[in-house]
Each structure stands twice: as C-alpha cells, then as structure tokens.
Design a protein around this motif. Structure first.
Motif, PDB file in Angstrom:
ATOM      1  N   GLU A  85       8.747   0.109  28.778  1.00 40.41           N
ATOM      2  CA  GLU A  85      10.123   0.099  29.422  1.00 40.41           C
ATOM      3  C   GLU A  85      10.354   1.196  30.201  1.00 40.41           C
ATOM      4  O   GLU A  85      11.702   1.233  30.838  1.00 40.41           O
ATOM      5  CB  GLU A  85      10.934  -0.275  28.397  1.00 40.41           C
ATOM      6  CG  GLU A  85      11.309   0.539  27.321  1.00 40.41           C
ATOM      7  CD  GLU A  85      10.290   0.346  26.116  1.00 40.41           C
ATOM      8  OE1 GLU A  85      10.703   0.638  25.169  1.00 40.41           O
ATOM      9  OE2 GLU A  85       9.041  -0.150  26.110  1.00 40.41           O
ATOM     10  N   THR A 108      20.440  -1.848  39.015  1.00 40.64           N
ATOM     11  CA  THR A 108      19.593  -1.528  40.154  1.00 40.64           C
ATOM     12  C   THR A 108      19.953  -1.925  41.713  1.00 40.64           C
ATOM     13  O   THR A 108      19.827  -1.172  42.667  1.00 40.64           O
ATOM     14  CB  THR A 108      18.343  -1.838  39.868  1.00 40.64           C
ATOM     15  OG1 THR A 108      17.652  -1.307  38.551  1.00 40.64           O
ATOM     16  CG2 THR A 108      17.095  -1.445  41.003  1.00 40.64           C
ATOM     17  N   ASP A 120      24.674  -9.257  39.920  1.00 37.93           N
ATOM     18  CA  ASP A 120      24.898  -8.489  38.672  1.00 37.93           C
ATOM     19  C   ASP A 120      23.993  -9.404  37.612  1.00 37.93           C
ATOM     20  O   ASP A 120      23.602  -8.879  36.554  1.00 37.93           O
ATOM     21  CB  ASP A 120      26.239  -8.533  38.251  1.00 37.93           C
ATOM     22  CG  ASP A 120      27.101  -7.519  38.998  1.00 37.93           C
ATOM     23  OD1 ASP A 120      26.579  -6.295  39.283  1.00 37.93           O
ATOM     24  OD2 ASP A 120      28.159  -8.133  39.692  1.00 37.93           O
ATOM     25  N   GLU A 121      23.601 -10.513  37.721  1.00 31.98           N
ATOM     26  CA  GLU A 121      22.975 -11.526  36.622  1.00 31.98           C
ATOM     27  C   GLU A 121      21.793 -11.991  37.214  1.00 31.98           C
ATOM     28  O   GLU A 121      21.674 -12.615  38.099  1.00 31.98           O
ATOM     29  CB  GLU A 121      24.196 -12.806  36.501  1.00 31.98           C
ATOM     30  CG  GLU A 121      25.260 -12.165  35.947  1.00 31.98           C
ATOM     31  CD  GLU A 121      26.279 -13.702  35.750  1.00 31.98           C
ATOM     32  OE1 GLU A 121      26.522 -14.074  34.837  1.00 31.98           O
ATOM     33  OE2 GLU A 121      26.601 -14.158  36.668  1.00 31.98           O
ATOM     34  N   SER A 152      12.814  -7.217  28.656  1.00 29.20           N
ATOM     35  CA  SER A 152      14.226  -6.820  28.137  1.00 29.20           C
ATOM     36  C   SER A 152      14.832  -5.898  29.291  1.00 29.20           C
ATOM     37  O   SER A 152      16.034  -6.021  29.833  1.00 29.20           O
ATOM     38  CB  SER A 152      14.223  -6.588  26.799  1.00 29.20           C
ATOM     39  OG  SER A 152      15.496  -6.158  26.337  1.00 29.20           O
ATOM     40  N   THR A 153      13.892  -4.810  29.417  1.00 27.00           N
ATOM     41  CA  THR A 153      14.695  -3.738  30.324  1.00 27.00           C
ATOM     42  C   THR A 153      14.801  -4.202  31.763  1.00 27.00           C
ATOM     43  O   THR A 153      15.919  -3.986  32.378  1.00 27.00           O
ATOM     44  CB  THR A 153      13.714  -2.424  30.512  1.00 27.00           C
ATOM     45  OG1 THR A 153      13.670  -2.085  28.897  1.00 27.00           O
ATOM     46  CG2 THR A 153      14.019  -1.444  31.286  1.00 27.00           C
ATOM     47  N   ARG A 198      11.255  -6.046  40.361  1.00 26.95           N
ATOM     48  CA  ARG A 198      10.735  -5.191  39.211  1.00 26.95           C
ATOM     49  C   ARG A 198      10.457  -3.941  39.942  1.00 26.95           C
ATOM     50  O   ARG A 198      10.111  -2.936  39.146  1.00 26.95           O
ATOM     51  CB  ARG A 198       9.738  -5.796  38.489  1.00 26.95           C
ATOM     52  CG  ARG A 198       8.214  -6.040  38.935  1.00 26.95           C
ATOM     53  CD  ARG A 198       7.153  -6.742  38.119  1.00 26.95           C
ATOM     54  NE  ARG A 198       5.960  -6.800  38.871  1.00 26.95           N
ATOM     55  CZ  ARG A 198       5.137  -5.824  38.277  1.00 26.95           C
ATOM     56  NH1 ARG A 198       5.128  -5.248  37.274  1.00 26.95           N
ATOM     57  NH2 ARG A 198       3.633  -6.170  38.894  1.00 26.95           N
ATOM     58  N   LEU A 219      15.572  -7.158  32.660  1.00 28.28           N
ATOM     59  CA  LEU A 219      17.002  -8.106  32.762  1.00 28.28           C
ATOM     60  C   LEU A 219      18.169  -7.092  32.559  1.00 28.28           C
ATOM     61  O   LEU A 219      18.977  -7.475  33.434  1.00 28.28           O
ATOM     62  CB  LEU A 219      17.018  -9.053  31.398  1.00 28.28           C
ATOM     63  CG  LEU A 219      16.433 -10.498  31.802  1.00 28.28           C
ATOM     64  CD1 LEU A 219      14.788 -10.604  32.036  1.00 28.28           C
ATOM     65  CD2 LEU A 219      16.765 -11.431  30.380  1.00 28.28           C
ATOM     66  N   ASP A 220      17.985  -6.237  31.800  1.00 23.24           N
ATOM     67  CA  ASP A 220      19.256  -5.287  31.565  1.00 23.24           C
ATOM     68  C   ASP A 220      19.599  -4.429  32.756  1.00 23.24           C
ATOM     69  O   ASP A 220      20.716  -4.089  33.221  1.00 23.24           O
ATOM     70  CB  ASP A 220      18.976  -4.374  30.407  1.00 23.24           C
ATOM     71  CG  ASP A 220      19.103  -5.195  28.824  1.00 23.24           C
ATOM     72  OD1 ASP A 220      19.636  -6.225  29.153  1.00 23.24           O
ATOM     73  OD2 ASP A 220      18.646  -4.639  28.085  1.00 23.24           O
ATOM     74  N   GLU A 221      18.424  -3.989  33.480  1.00 23.24           N
ATOM     75  CA  GLU A 221      18.348  -3.033  34.541  1.00 23.24           C
ATOM     76  C   GLU A 221      18.574  -3.608  36.016  1.00 23.24           C
ATOM     77  O   GLU A 221      18.769  -3.018  37.015  1.00 23.24           O
ATOM     78  CB  GLU A 221      17.417  -1.946  34.540  1.00 23.24           C
ATOM     79  CG  GLU A 221      17.533  -1.280  33.380  1.00 23.24           C
ATOM     80  CD  GLU A 221      18.872  -0.294  33.087  1.00 23.24           C
ATOM     81  OE1 GLU A 221      19.263   0.165  34.427  1.00 23.24           O
ATOM     82  OE2 GLU A 221      19.486  -0.190  32.136  1.00 23.24           O
TER      83      GLU A 221
END
Length: 483
Positions: free
Chosen positions: A426, A117, A59-60, A108-109, A463, A111-113
């Motif tokens: 993004e 994913t 998750d991280e 940023s996207t 990515r 990192l968030d996703e």
C-alpha cells in the motif's frame, strides 16, 4: 560513465510516472523522469486512452470497486493463508507475506486515496466529468478527465517541466543500480549513449505488451494473436519488470493474461473498439457461433467474450448486425473503428465478403433464428430475451437476424496491458520474494500486478495516479536510504 545525482528517478512518463514525479517534487526532492519515447510521443498508454475512472463522483469510488478487485478469480489459494492476510501486516508469516493474491491493504488504500488523488490532479489543471462511455450497457459508475489521457499527460508534463523536473526522453532504463540490497539508481541508454542516474527509483514504465518475446514466453502461441491497443503500448517492452525481478522483486498478477479489448484488426486507430456484439451474433472463420454474445452488461463482459474470440481460428471473429440491430439507439457510439463494415445484401453475399463458408453461415443464422423467442427487447439493459435450446445460448437481446442488408465487422483481441507485474504494498514499495520491501525501490501503474482473470474496468489510470502519487512521496521522504 558519469553519474548524475537526483533524489528520485522516475522511469516512465504516463499517469503513474508523472504523478510520482510531481508528488516527489512537492515533497522537496530533486526529480528526474526517464521515458523511452520522444517528448511528442511520451505518456505510454495514458496518452491514447479515454481514461475512464471507476468513480461515482470526484470524491467517491464506485460502490462495487473493492468487491470487483477482491472478487477476481485468483485460483485456489490455501484458505488458511488467505485468512492470515487479513491480520496486521507485521504479523504475517512467510507464506502469508508471499501468497500471490490481491492485497487487501492495497485495495483499501486505493479506495481511501482515489478521491484525494483526483482532487490533487485538479490542481494541475485537469478537469473531470461524468462523460459518455462507448459501452451499450453499463454495470457501474464512471468519470473521466475532460480530454482523456492526453489531457492528463499534457497537463502533468507541462507542470513538471515548469517546476524543474528534469526529463530524459528517448532514453530507455536498462538496469537498476543495487548496492547492499538497496536500489541506488538506474542505468540506461539515451541518444548520446549510456546514462546513470542516482537516486531512489519509482518504476512506472508499463507492462510487456510491446515485447513479442515476452508475450510468447508467458502467453504461448496466443501472444501472436494480439497487439497493443494503441501506439503507446509498443513502447512497453517489460524492462521495468525484468530489472526489478533481477534485483529480487516478487511478482504479482497473472502473467498468462492481459486486458483484452475487442478491436477492428483492419484499423490503425487507437482503441478502434467494437462493443456492439450484444446486439448481433458473433461467428468465427468457419461461419459458426462459438460464445454467448450477451451474458450481461457489455462493460462487465466484453473482456471475457474477447478472450474467446482470441481462441478462434487466426484469433478473429465477425460481428453480424442486421438492419434491425443497426436501429438500436446510439449503437454507432459502440463501434469505434474508422473503417466501414463489410456489407451483404443476403447471407451468401455476406459470406463471400467475409470469406467464410456460405452453407455454414446460413445454417448458423437459421439455427439462431429458430431459437429466438417472443419477448420485449430493451436495449438499455439486460432484458432476459434469450434463445431457447441453442448451444451456445444468447442470454439477452436475442432477436432473429433476418433484415437485410447485413453488416459485419471483424474483431480481434487487442492487448491494452499485461496482467503480470511486480508485487507492491500500500506504500507503493516493491516487495522481494520474502515479502520484504526492497529499500529505495517503488512502483506504480501497469507494471505492478493486480489482475488475475478479469480486468476490473476503469481502474488502470485510477490506480496509476493513486500509487504514483504515493510512491513519489514515499521515495522523496524515505528514511535510511541515501539518494
């Protein structure tokens, strides 16, 4: 030529393309996937990679992920324009919208996703774990799918077929169908002739490492001194980039560079990598050292060292390990070639096997040994055991090369993927040269530009999955762009 109607057409069946296809299907779209390879060889580079992911848990993301991507040297852009990219995208002026640097919103996207994913991928039977890496020393945390990239390709392809995604294997996309500034589909060539598939398009068909003409165009004579790191890269001939540029897409990333991996040029195995050079010395065809073999952790520095290897005569260098270096714990794990080393009972014997001048090799080793200093050797991390007064220096793990027999491995720069590609945002939308999204066109994976001077390790598959998923979903749900 008849046109077959879909809602979303995905070009490429690696992790980015398969993620896009499944995401689009989940969003209710009728989906087709085009891949140049046959069914048994599809998946591009993903099929052959171990697919390490820069994650510290499922998750991280790794703590350094954003800093490494944004901190990549990108030349010397106008600082005023760069500052403007930190504002809301809707307030960007022309230069800000088109400056060729890493997009903060994209990072940023990512990192968030990343975590969501990977959790999503587990729903297709993919398992992830903190698996051993081939690097002697590491600077960050990593995970990988159990079974590597092949497991990703097989699991996602099997699921996509089961839910009704249509595959066109042995089919090469050649041209985007553009009408009124919007992308409406793809034309290509398959085993039975020309095909035209209508729908919004997600390009996910890799870079151009398999195209000698484009390598020569962008990399000059150095393009001949590398080859794709695995067979999947030979399918990546750049049509996705070329057709999008022809439709007005903007570029991003550095077209003059590629992700370099040090491999044994004698081997035909995928990723026959040799990462053990921090524990020995590197010499070129003239028998001379030419670089610091150990500036820091190998996972963070191997690409930069490999680029310097590519610049040597014939693009080849030799790693020399003495009997003491070969005792380093787990060193064999960082030597991935299937071929044996070249062995010498003394330096003259080794020089004969390497076909390098024996006098030069002896002098190189003598000078290196004289520059080594007493200290504590620690194979587990940078130990500061450095040479003194030697040019170039060796910054860590510098021990005299004295214990016969001597083993050597040739090393060349293999091309994992090319850095130059399409500019996306993004939302995985392909942007034009004015910074506007091209209606109906999305892209993900290695044909999108992100890297400039150094690859941020273990981010390519990550990515590809993240923005493939985003691109497929957005292509399926796009408003105002008829399929």
């Amino acid at each position: 030529m008849a046109t077959t109607q879909y809602d979303v057409v995905v070009v490429g069946a690696g992790v980015a393309g398969l993620s896009a296809a499944l995401s689009a299907h989940e969003s209710g779209a009728r989906v087709a996937v085009i891949d140049r390879a046959g069914a048994a060889a599809s998946g591009g580079n993903t099929r052959y990679t171990e697919a390490f992911l820069r994650m510290k848990s499922l998750d991280e993301p790794a703590d350094d992920l954003a800093d490494q991507l944004l901190g990549d040297f990108q030349g010397h852009p106008d600082p005023g324009i760069v500052a403007g990219t930190l504002a809301d995208r809707g307030r960007w002026d022309g230069p800000t919208a088109t400056v060729n640097i890493v997009d903060h919103g994209y990072v940023s996207t990512l990192l968030d996703e990343a975590g969501p994913t990977l959790r999503w991928l587990t729903g297709f039977g993919v398992r992830f774990a903190a698996l051993p890496t081939p690097f002697p020393t590491t600077s960050t945390s990593r995970m990988a799918p159990v079974g590597g990239g092949l497991a990703l390709v097989e699991s996602l392809t099997r699921t996509a077929r089961a839910v009704g995604v249509t595959f066109y294997f042995d089919t090469t996309a050649r041209e985007l169908v553009v009408d009124g500034g919007a992308v409406r589909g793809v034309r290509g060539l398959g085993p039975d002739g020309a095909v035209e598939l209508a729908g919004r398009v997600v390009l996910a068909c890799g870079g151009y490492e398999g195209n000698p003409e484009l390598l020569a165009r962008y990399h000059g004579d150095k393009g001949m001194l590398c080859r794709p790191v695995a067979r999947g890269g030979h399918y990546n001939k750049g049509e996705g980039i070329e057709m999008a540029l022809a439709a007005g897409a903007a570029s991003a990333g550095n077209f003059a560079l590629f992700h370099a991996e040090p491999v044994d040029p004698r081997s035909g195995e995928p990723e026959a990598a040799i990462f053990a050079f921090p524990y020995g010395i590197l010499v070129n065809a003239e028998g001379r050292r030419f670089t610091d073999e150990a500036p820091g952790p190998s996972d963070a520095w191997y690409e930069r060292v490999t680029r310097i290897i590519q610049a040597q005569t014939r693009g080849v260098a030799y790693l020399i390990l003495d009997a003491e270096a070969r005792k380093v714990p787990n060193i064999r794990a960082s030597i991935r070639t299937d071929l044996p080393p070249i062995v010498g009972h003394d330096l003259d014997d080794l020089a004969a096997g390497l076909e390098v001048p024996p006098d030069a090799l002896r002098r190189t080793v003598e000078e290196f040994n004289a520059a080594c200093r007493p200290g504590t050797f620690d194979h587990g991390g940078p130990d500061g055991l450095a040479t003194e007064g030697l040019v170039p220096p060796k910054s860590n793990w510098a021990r005299p090369v004295t214990a016969a027999p001597f083993h050597a491995y040739p090393i060349m720069a293999a091309n994992v993927f090319t850095f130059g590609g399409l500019r996306t945002d993004e939302n995985a939308q392909v942007l034009d040269r004015d910074g506007r999204a091209i209606p109906g066109l999305y892209a993900a994976g290695e044909l999108t530009g992100l890297y400039y001077s150094n690859y941020t390790g273990s981010t390519s598959v990550l990515r590809g999955a993240v923005f493939g998923r985003i691109g497929g979903r957005n292509a399926a749900t796009a408003v105002g762009v008829p399929a």
